[in-house]
Design an enzyme around this catalytic site. Structure first.
Site, PDB file in Angstrom:
ATOM      1  CG  LEU A  47      22.119  27.779 -20.871  1.00 40.95           C
ATOM      2  CD1 LEU A  47      22.406  27.439 -22.326  1.00 40.95           C
ATOM      3  CD2 LEU A  47      20.647  28.143 -20.685  1.00 40.95           C
ATOM      4  NE  ARG A  58      32.733  26.998 -17.048  1.00 44.33           N
ATOM      5  CZ  ARG A  58      33.176  26.567 -15.886  1.00 44.33           C
ATOM      6  NH1 ARG A  58      34.185  27.203 -15.295  1.00 44.33           N
ATOM      7  NH2 ARG A  58      32.612  25.541 -15.281  1.00 44.33           N
ATOM      8  CB  SER A 100      12.507  31.176  -3.747  1.00 47.48           C
ATOM      9  OG  SER A 100      12.176  29.984  -3.053  1.00 47.48           O
ATOM     10  CE  LYS A 159      15.772  31.989  -2.730  1.00 43.94           C
ATOM     11  NZ  LYS A 159      16.956  31.296  -2.998  1.00 43.94           N
ATOM     12  CG  HIS A 197      12.478  32.311   0.854  1.00 41.27           C
ATOM     13  ND1 HIS A 197      13.271  31.230   0.476  1.00 41.27           N
ATOM     14  CD2 HIS A 197      11.221  31.977   0.519  1.00 41.27           C
ATOM     15  CE1 HIS A 197      12.507  30.295  -0.052  1.00 41.27           C
ATOM     16  NE2 HIS A 197      11.260  30.728  -0.046  1.00 41.27           N
ATOM     17  CG  ASN A 198      17.159  30.418   0.692  1.00 41.35           C
ATOM     18  OD1 ASN A 198      16.120  30.771   0.144  1.00 41.35           O
ATOM     19  ND2 ASN A 198      18.181  29.924   0.025  1.00 41.35           N
ATOM     20  CD  GLU A 215      14.148  26.488   1.457  1.00 47.85           C
ATOM     21  OE1 GLU A 215      13.852  27.473   0.742  1.00 47.85           O
ATOM     22  OE2 GLU A 215      15.026  25.675   1.129  1.00 47.85           O
ATOM     23  NE  ARG A 218      27.876  42.686  29.860  1.00 48.13           N
ATOM     24  CZ  ARG A 218      27.681  43.972  29.634  1.00 48.13           C
ATOM     25  NH1 ARG A 218      26.743  44.624  30.318  1.00 48.13           N
ATOM     26  NH2 ARG A 218      28.411  44.630  28.767  1.00 48.13           N
ATOM     27  CG  HIS A 272      31.225  45.318  31.262  1.00 49.58           C
ATOM     28  ND1 HIS A 272      32.075  45.885  30.335  1.00 49.58           N
ATOM     29  CD2 HIS A 272      31.642  44.036  31.413  1.00 49.58           C
ATOM     30  CE1 HIS A 272      32.955  44.977  29.941  1.00 49.58           C
ATOM     31  NE2 HIS A 272      32.716  43.849  30.583  1.00 49.58           N
TER      32      HIS A 272
HETATM   33  P1  NBP Z   1      25.040  26.042 -10.350  1.00 50.23           P
HETATM   34  O1  NBP Z   1      24.993  26.856  -9.103  1.00 50.23           O
HETATM   35  O2  NBP Z   1      25.389  24.608 -10.236  1.00 50.23           O
HETATM   36  O3  NBP Z   1      26.059  26.738 -11.374  1.00 50.23           O
HETATM   37  C1  NBP Z   1      26.343  26.122 -12.608  1.00 50.23           C
HETATM   38  C2  NBP Z   1      26.433  27.143 -13.713  1.00 50.23           C
HETATM   39  O4  NBP Z   1      27.498  28.079 -13.437  1.00 50.23           O
HETATM   40  C3  NBP Z   1      26.758  26.484 -15.040  1.00 50.23           C
HETATM   41  O5  NBP Z   1      26.075  27.165 -16.064  1.00 50.23           O
HETATM   42  C4  NBP Z   1      28.254  26.677 -15.127  1.00 50.23           C
HETATM   43  O6  NBP Z   1      28.757  26.611 -16.445  1.00 50.23           O
HETATM   44  C5  NBP Z   1      28.370  28.067 -14.584  1.00 50.23           C
HETATM   45  N1  NBP Z   1      29.758  28.419 -14.246  1.00 50.23           N
HETATM   46  C6  NBP Z   1      30.592  27.923 -13.319  1.00 50.23           C
HETATM   47 BR1  NBP Z   1      30.188  26.567 -12.164  1.00 50.23          BR
HETATM   48  N2  NBP Z   1      31.799  28.501 -13.315  1.00 50.23           N
HETATM   49  C7  NBP Z   1      31.737  29.411 -14.306  1.00 50.23           C
HETATM   50  C8  NBP Z   1      32.658  30.337 -14.806  1.00 50.23           C
HETATM   51  N3  NBP Z   1      33.880  30.465 -14.260  1.00 50.23           N
HETATM   52  N4  NBP Z   1      32.281  31.118 -15.834  1.00 50.23           N
HETATM   53  C9  NBP Z   1      31.052  31.010 -16.376  1.00 50.23           C
HETATM   54  N5  NBP Z   1      30.113  30.148 -15.932  1.00 50.23           N
HETATM   55  C10 NBP Z   1      30.451  29.360 -14.905  1.00 50.23           C
HETATM   56  O7  NBP Z   1      23.648  26.171 -11.160  1.00 50.23           O
HETATM   57  P2  NBP Z   1      22.136  26.132 -10.636  1.00 50.23           P
HETATM   58  O8  NBP Z   1      21.924  25.029  -9.661  1.00 50.23           O
HETATM   59  O9  NBP Z   1      21.298  26.213 -11.835  1.00 50.23           O
HETATM   60  O10 NBP Z   1      21.999  27.484  -9.813  1.00 50.23           O
HETATM   61  C11 NBP Z   1      22.211  28.752 -10.395  1.00 50.23           C
HETATM   62  C12 NBP Z   1      22.077  29.797  -9.307  1.00 50.23           C
HETATM   63  O11 NBP Z   1      20.736  29.734  -8.781  1.00 50.23           O
HETATM   64  C13 NBP Z   1      22.990  29.568  -8.112  1.00 50.23           C
HETATM   65  O12 NBP Z   1      23.355  30.802  -7.554  1.00 50.23           O
HETATM   66  C14 NBP Z   1      22.129  28.817  -7.143  1.00 50.23           C
HETATM   67  O13 NBP Z   1      22.549  28.961  -5.805  1.00 50.23           O
HETATM   68  C15 NBP Z   1      20.782  29.482  -7.374  1.00 50.23           C
HETATM   69  N6  NBP Z   1      19.624  28.676  -7.030  1.00 50.23           N
HETATM   70  C16 NBP Z   1      19.579  27.359  -7.304  1.00 50.23           C
HETATM   71  C17 NBP Z   1      18.444  26.622  -6.971  1.00 50.23           C
HETATM   72  C18 NBP Z   1      18.344  25.180  -7.305  1.00 50.23           C
HETATM   73  O14 NBP Z   1      17.322  24.573  -6.946  1.00 50.23           O
HETATM   74  N7  NBP Z   1      19.329  24.587  -7.983  1.00 50.23           N
HETATM   75  C19 NBP Z   1      17.360  27.258  -6.369  1.00 50.23           C
HETATM   76  C20 NBP Z   1      17.412  28.615  -6.142  1.00 50.23           C
HETATM   77  C21 NBP Z   1      18.552  29.320  -6.460  1.00 50.23           C
HETATM   78  P3  NBP Z   1      29.331  25.206 -17.026  1.00 50.23           P
HETATM   79  O15 NBP Z   1      28.137  24.477 -17.549  1.00 50.23           O
HETATM   80  O16 NBP Z   1      30.263  25.622 -18.084  1.00 50.23           O
HETATM   81  O17 NBP Z   1      30.001  24.491 -15.881  1.00 50.23           O
END
Ligand code: NBP
Length: 502
Positions: free
Chosen positions: A29, A52, A147, A204, A207-208, A211, A465, A471
């Site tokens: 979350l 968590r 995305s 994806k 895509h990035n 980007e 080469r 080569h």
């Molecule tokens: P984060 O990438 O910052 O991850 C945070 C979440 O991971 C929290 O819920 C955290 O729980 C949980 N977590 C961690 Br850190 N270690 C954990 C563990 N050992 N066990 C269980 N949970 C754990 O979150 P986000 O920015 O929302 O991104 C989520 C995914 O989406 C990532 O892969 C990110 O690359 C991708 N993404 C992000 C964006 C963006 O704009 N942010 C865009 C597109 C894709 P906690 O609250 O207990 O620490």
């Protein structure tokens, strides 16, 4: 494990708040997870959430406006037990080892046929590995690229799912419901099945990478216009104007808004931001993969490199004092117009997307994924960061000719490029003469000129080469596939039996 027996909860249930038979679970979350949960709930899905850190769950559930459509659980086991079967659990946790840890903690509570969807930015090879490992335990794994950032997750992201195709019918309606919509009636979901294994996360990743390229292309336009002495307000208006035409895109739109933004003091916010760009790695992954596949995704490589150079803040400050540039006056060719710069942006983007689709095509071939390139272009039309009007043109090009050898051979793109290339060339020449770095534009132009050169200079490379490493090389006066070695300090060329590849 026991068999999953009940029917799919692909459509939202009526939702009476009961503790079992909920539609979908979500772990993680943080910003993405919370927004995707709100999106799911708004579409009528009853979501069970787990994080968590339990306080995060409590705070989120307490303040969300969808009542018992969103219920928090303190343990993974309770969350899993609340779901109808086949269970669908979305992970939005930090990419990397955390995803493996979370999967490990969920699997003991799953049954045959349950579905785990990783919606984070995972590396595609990890998704392939996870799908294979979970298939051995009769769990369906989907690696779904998502995305659009926070806003997309809340109001409709572009979703690129791949992996266990058996699971697609069980999640299709739900993922398409919450995705962005595109098309003339804005009713075509930007979410469709991409392919097996890590194909969703691969798409994806590309895509990035694109980007990164788009952002660099716009940053270079900003650099040139700044060097011309244009005020931020004028640049904001120019980007807004560009956003009304062929360059219409999310990134052009936000660039205009960023340049127009001021502090309370009246000062432009952009002028206060340190010029050191961060990166999380998906651009680098894109370039590595393209290189491994033998595809010159050079504009994105330059964009990644430019971010690296930007991060050398103190070193650049020292270099600025000791490394001279050209003594140009005025700083930039005065005849360089905004139309030329607009052409440079457009031509560079066309070339960057052509390079991106070359890489997707090569990956499809290499991994046996049968990627539908037109369908992928459609997924990127809305919801995601690179959304732009010209993705419709890419989708149309592949719809008309699915075996299109290269995007630049499509008549629309060939015409568009031939009308914009002069502006790109003029912009690169002006920038180079003024000592202004435009790595993306220069790279795009160099690719264009190299790509359209029927006989280049690689004959010399082959000779070098062969000289230092024996080569061997192919000859113009002999059929392809016959290889020769020359005794460069002795005499003559000798045919070499068998084939050779470097
Ligand atoms: P984060 O990438 O910052 O991850 C945070 C979440 O991971 C929290 O819920 C955290 O729980 C949980 N977590 C961690 Br850190 N270690 C954990 C563990 N050992 N066990 C269980 N949970 C754990 O979150 P986000 O920015 O929302 O991104 C989520 C995914 O989406 C990532 O892969 C990110 O690359 C991708 N993404 C992000 C964006 C963006 O704009 N942010 C865009 C597109 C894709 P906690 O609250 O207990 O620490």
């Amino acid at each position: 494990m026991t068999d999953a027996t009940s029917t799919s909860a692909n459509t939202p249930s009526s939702g009476n708040g009961e503790a079992s038979g909920r539609d979908v679970g979500l772990v993680g979350l943080a910003v993405m997870g919370q927004n995707l949960v709100l999106n799911l709930a708004e579409h009528g899905y009853r979501v069970s959430v787990y994080n968590r850190t339990t306080e995060t769950t409590d705070e989120f559930v307490d303040r969300q406006p969808f009542g018992d459509h969103i219920v928090g659980y303190e343990t993974i086991e309770q969350m899993v037990a609340s779901l109808s079967r086949p269970r669908r659990i979305i992970l939005l946790v930090k990419a990397g080892v955390v995803v493996d840890k979370v999967i490990e903690s969920i699997v003991p509570f799953l049954d045959d046929g349950d579905i785990v969807i990783d919606g984070g930015n995972s590396l595609y090879t990890d998704s392939t590995r996870r799908q294979t490992a979970l298939a051995d335990q009769n769990i369906h794994f989907i690696g779904a690229g998502v995305s659009g950032g926070e806003e997309g997750a809340r109001n409709g992201p572009s979703i690129m799912p791949g992996g266990a195709s058996e699971a697609w019918p069980h999640v299709k309606e739900m993922l398409q419901a919450i995705s962005a919509k595109a098309g003339p009636a804005e009713d075509e979901p930007c979410c469709d099945w991409v392919g097996p294994e890590g194909a969703g996360h691969y798409v994806k990743m590309i895509h990035n990478g694109i980007e990164y390229g788009d952002m660099q292309v716009l940053a270079e336009a900003y650099a040139i216009m700044s060097a011309q002495g244009r005020a931020n307000g004028e640049m904001a208006a120019t980007f807004a104007q560009w956003n009304d035409g062929r360059l219409k895109s999310y990134l052009v739109e936000i660039t205009s808004e960023i340049l127009a933004h001021t502090e309370e003091s009246g000062q432009s916010t952009i002028d206060l931001i340190l010029d050191a760009a961060g990166q999380k790695g998906t651009g680098k992954w894109t370039v590595i993969s393209a290189m491994e596949l033998g595809q010159p995704m050079m504009l994105v490589a330059e964009a990644v490199g430019a971010r690296m150079v930007s991060s050398f803040v103190e070193t650049r400050a020292r270099a600025a004092e000791v490394l001279p540039g050209p003594d140009a006056s005025p700083a930039l060719d005065a005849s360089l117009t905004l139309d030329d710069i607009g052409d440079a942006i457009y031509a560079a983007k066309l070339i960057s997307y052509a390079q991106g689709f070359m890489t997707l095509d090569a990956a499809s071939e290499e991994f046996g994924w049968s990627l539908d390139l037109g369908s992928i272009a459609k997924l990127w039309r809305a919801g995601c960061i690179i959304r732009a009007v010209f993705l419709d043109d890419i989708a149309r090009a592949y719809a008309e000719k699915p075996d299109l050898e290269n995007l630049l051979f499509d008549p629309f793109f060939a015409d568009a490029l031939s009308s914009a290339i002069a502006g790109l060339r003029k912009t690169v020449v002006a920038a180079a003469a003024a000592g202004l770095a435009v790595p993306a534009y220069a790279s795009a132009l160099t690719f264009y000129d190299g790509f359209r050169t029927a006989r280049g200079s690689a004959n010399l490379i082959q000779a070098q080469r062969d000289y230092f490493g024996a080569h061997t090389y192919e000859r113009l006066d002999k059929p392809r596939g016959e290889w020769f070695h020359t005794d460069w300090v002795g005499s003559g060329a000798a045919a070499v039996s068998g084939s050779y590849s470097a």
